[in-house]
Motif scaffolding. Structure first.
Motif, short mmCIF file in Angstrom:
data_model
loop_
_atom_site.label_atom_id
_atom_site.label_comp_id
_atom_site.label_asym_id
_atom_site.label_seq_id
_atom_site.Cartn_x
_atom_site.Cartn_y
_atom_site.Cartn_z
N PHE A 274 1.06 -1.20 0.04
CA PHE A 274 0.19 -0.10 0.08
C PHE A 274 1.05 1.21 0.43
CE2 PHE A 274 -2.06 3.06 2.79
CZ PHE A 274 -2.74 3.46 1.66
N VAL A 275 1.94 0.96 0.66
CA VAL A 275 2.75 2.57 0.77
C VAL A 275 3.23 2.45 -0.12
CG1 VAL A 275 2.56 2.70 3.14
CG2 VAL A 275 4.30 1.74 2.71
N SER A 276 3.34 1.59 -1.07
CA SER A 276 4.98 1.52 -2.10
C SER A 276 4.04 1.81 -3.25
CB SER A 276 5.06 -0.01 -2.36
OG SER A 276 5.95 -0.34 -1.28
N MET A 277 2.74 1.78 -2.69
CA MET A 277 1.97 2.50 -4.04
C MET A 277 1.21 4.28 -4.07
SD MET A 277 -0.93 -0.45 -5.54
CE MET A 277 -1.12 -0.52 -3.61
N ILE A 278 1.33 4.60 -2.79
CA ILE A 278 1.40 6.01 -2.81
C ILE A 278 2.28 6.52 -2.91
CG2 ILE A 278 -1.39 5.41 -2.09
CD1 ILE A 278 -0.08 5.86 1.26
N VAL A 279 2.49 7.63 -3.36
CA VAL A 279 3.74 8.55 -2.81
C VAL A 279 3.29 9.62 -2.60
CG1 VAL A 279 5.88 9.42 -4.02
CG2 VAL A 279 4.84 7.00 -4.77
N PHE A 280 3.47 9.65 -1.17
CA PHE A 280 3.17 10.98 -1.19
C PHE A 280 3.98 11.59 0.43
CE2 PHE A 280 -1.23 9.37 -0.84
CZ PHE A 280 -2.31 10.50 -2.73
N ASN A 281 3.94 12.17 1.23
CA ASN A 281 4.85 12.60 1.94
C ASN A 281 4.93 11.61 2.79
OD1 ASN A 281 5.47 13.84 5.15
ND2 ASN A 281 5.73 15.31 4.13
N PRO A 282 5.85 11.32 3.68
CA PRO A 282 6.65 9.90 4.53
C PRO A 282 6.16 10.14 5.55
CG PRO A 282 8.58 11.18 3.47
CD PRO A 282 7.82 12.47 3.38
N LEU A 283 5.64 11.08 6.49
CA LEU A 283 4.59 11.97 7.68
C LEU A 283 3.25 11.01 7.01
CD1 LEU A 283 4.74 12.01 10.64
CD2 LEU A 283 3.95 14.39 9.93
N ILE A 284 3.02 11.16 5.77
CA ILE A 284 0.95 10.57 5.94
C ILE A 284 0.92 9.68 5.42
CG2 ILE A 284 -0.67 11.11 4.09
CD1 ILE A 284 0.02 13.91 3.64
N GLU A 285 2.63 8.85 4.60
CA GLU A 285 2.21 7.53 4.38
C GLU A 285 2.16 6.94 5.96
OE1 GLU A 285 5.31 7.06 1.69
OE2 GLU A 285 4.74 8.15 0.39
N PHE A 286 3.36 6.93 6.82
CA PHE A 286 3.94 6.16 8.50
C PHE A 286 2.28 6.14 8.82
CE2 PHE A 286 4.01 7.00 12.58
CZ PHE A 286 4.93 5.69 12.77
N PHE A 287 1.44 7.52 8.87
CA PHE A 287 0.23 7.27 9.60
C PHE A 287 -0.69 6.44 8.99
CE2 PHE A 287 -3.99 9.91 9.78
CZ PHE A 287 -4.23 10.10 11.27
N LEU A 288 -1.24 6.62 7.64
CA LEU A 288 -1.85 5.65 6.87
C LEU A 288 -1.57 3.78 6.93
CD1 LEU A 288 -2.84 7.89 3.57
CD2 LEU A 288 -4.07 7.71 5.83
N GLY A 289 -0.51 4.52 6.91
CA GLY A 289 0.07 2.73 6.99
C GLY A 289 -0.36 1.77 8.10
N GLY A 290 0.10 2.91 9.40
CA GLY A 290 -0.09 2.79 10.55
C GLY A 290 -0.86 2.29 10.89
N LEU A 291 -2.26 2.86 10.52
CA LEU A 291 -3.22 3.15 10.18
C LEU A 291 -3.81 1.47 9.69
CD1 LEU A 291 -5.30 6.29 10.51
CD2 LEU A 291 -5.19 4.58 12.65
N MET A 292 -3.31 1.52 8.92
CA MET A 292 -3.85 0.48 8.06
C MET A 292 -3.79 -0.76 8.71
SD MET A 292 -2.91 -0.84 4.34
CE MET A 292 -3.71 -2.01 3.03
N SER A 293 -2.13 -1.60 9.65
CA SER A 293 -1.83 -1.65 9.94
C SER A 293 -2.71 -2.58 11.54
CB SER A 293 -0.36 -1.43 9.89
OG SER A 293 0.27 -3.17 11.02
N VAL A 294 -2.40 -1.87 12.17
CA VAL A 294 -3.88 -2.12 12.92
C VAL A 294 -4.83 -2.59 12.48
CG1 VAL A 294 -4.91 -0.87 14.94
CG2 VAL A 294 -2.37 -0.26 14.37
N PHE A 295 -5.88 -1.64 11.80
CA PHE A 295 -6.99 -2.87 11.54
C PHE A 295 -6.39 -4.22 10.92
CE2 PHE A 295 -9.77 -3.65 7.70
CZ PHE A 295 -11.07 -3.58 8.64
N ILE A 296 -5.76 -4.01 9.66
CA ILE A 296 -5.60 -5.79 9.22
C ILE A 296 -5.13 -6.61 10.38
CG2 ILE A 296 -4.26 -7.58 8.09
CD1 ILE A 296 -4.28 -4.56 6.14
N TYR A 297 -4.38 -6.29 11.05
CA TYR A 297 -4.65 -7.09 12.36
C TYR A 297 -4.86 -7.56 12.95
CZ TYR A 297 -1.15 -8.79 15.86
OH TYR A 297 -0.28 -9.65 17.06
N LEU A 298 -6.72 -6.68 13.98
CA LEU A 298 -7.49 -6.19 14.92
C LEU A 298 -7.93 -7.81 14.19
CD1 LEU A 298 -7.32 -3.46 16.43
CD2 LEU A 298 -6.23 -5.32 16.86
N ALA A 299 -8.38 -7.35 12.63
CA ALA A 299 -9.16 -7.85 11.84
C ALA A 299 -9.16 -9.56 12.00
CB ALA A 299 -9.33 -7.43 10.33
N GLY A 300 -7.71 -8.98 11.60
CA GLY A 300 -7.32 -10.96 11.47
C GLY A 300 -7.72 -11.71 13.04
#
Length: 321
Positions: free
Chosen positions: A255-281
């Motif tokens: 996901f973060v490899s496909m989106i090229v924004f500011n690293p801080l935005i990538e980190f924030f979005l990637g972190g939220l996605m990681s938590v969501f997928i982890y909890l869902a799993g």
């Protein structure tokens, strides 16, 4: 101390000063040797890495590599938010349950389970977002650091094998001799391995040495824990957590490899996605029971500055379980 207090009345004590000294030395000496060997290794690694020479790199490049390696070691503090409260609080509990193997087994299995649950989320999120983390903190000063950070995080996967809890269990049950044996074997393996790895692969070789050495220590401790106490950690739970963590890590990385924004935005979005997928799993694979949720809610208060975050995550799990 013994000479000063040998003539002091012992009051209502059931043992003499001499007997107390023997108990303290019998318990403490293997523990002291364990700490001594554990303290020598990092200095040995640093000396070898500092004297490393390679035909592939110039001296400035070698210095740059060592600088990248040194930066990466600081990230172990992120895992300590989870591992330190658990390892600290369970030691006195283990020592109190000396004659109750059923409760001791229950405590050990759950300590391994919960440290794995929280630890793997942090480990695999860091692996997925290593580029963004290094970029945010250091810009482009440490170009090797993301790769080194991913390799270094592999060492902490041994949390799933009880690396946070094994030493506390053995020390709490007066088996410091086992802790010494595992540390001694780790020491024996690390000396030649680190020399070979550093001479041939530099900092990368040393980072893999960390993983191999920690694996030796954990395997020996697990073997003796099973032999002495008959305790086994929940392999079914561990396999589920590995599956959830790997899927989450790969998805976030892509996901973060496909989106090229500011690293801080990538980190924030990637972190939220990681938590969501982890909890869902965790919910989809039924990795936790209702009783686990209740224990986690109580345990969340012991995580210091990250307690509100842990409590929030547990509440989400409870709500959707």
């Amino acid at each position: 101390i013994f000479l000063i207090y040998r003539n002091t009345p012992i009051g209502g004590a059931t043992i003499s000063h001499r007997e107390a000294v023997i108990i303290i030395l019998t318990y403490g000496f293997p523990l002291y040797l364990t700490s001594l060997l554990g303290g020598i290794l990092p200095q040995f690694y640093t000396t070898l890495l500092g004297s490393w020479q390679s035909s592939k790199y110039t001296i400035p490049e070698i210095n740059d590599i060592i600088g990248n390696y040194s930066v990466v070691l600081n990230f172990s503090v992120l895992l300590s938010f989870v591992t330190l409260p658990i390892s600290t609080t369970i030691f006195p509990l283990f020592s109190k349950l000396e004659n109750n193997k059923k409760e001791l087994d229950f405590l050990y299995r759950n300590a391994v389970k919960y440290s794995t649950l929280f630890g793997y989320l942090i480990i695999f999120t860091i692996i997925a977002l290593a580029d963004q983390i290094i970029s945010i903190l250091f810009a482009d000063k440490y170009i090797y650091a993301p790769q080194y950070l991913r390799i270094y995080m592999l060492t902490f996967l041994l949390i799933g094998g009880g690396s946070v809890c094994n030493g506390s269990l053995l020390s709490g049950q007066n088996r410091n001799d086992v802790n010494f044996k595992s540390t001694f074997l780790k020491f024996i393996v690390s000396l030649p391995l680190s020399y070979f790895a550093i001479q041939n692969y530099g900092a990368v070789g040393l980072l893999y040495t960390y993983f191999v050495a920690a694996s030796v220590n954990t395997i020996v401790n697990v073997y003796y824990i099973r032999k002495i106490f008959g305790f086994k950690f929940n392999m079914n739970f561990l396999l589920k957590m590995i599956l959830i963590s790997v899927v989450s890590c790969l998805a976030v990385y892509e996901f973060v490899s496909m989106i090229v924004f500011n690293p801080l935005i990538e980190f924030f979005l990637g972190g939220l996605m990681s938590v969501f997928i982890y909890l869902a799993g965790v919910l989809i694979l039924n990795a936790l029971t209702k009783q686990d949720f209740a224990y986690l809610r109580k345990l969340s208060d012991s995580f210091g500055p990250v307690s509100p975050v842990i409590r929030w995550l547990v509440d989400i799990l409870i709500r959707f379980s």
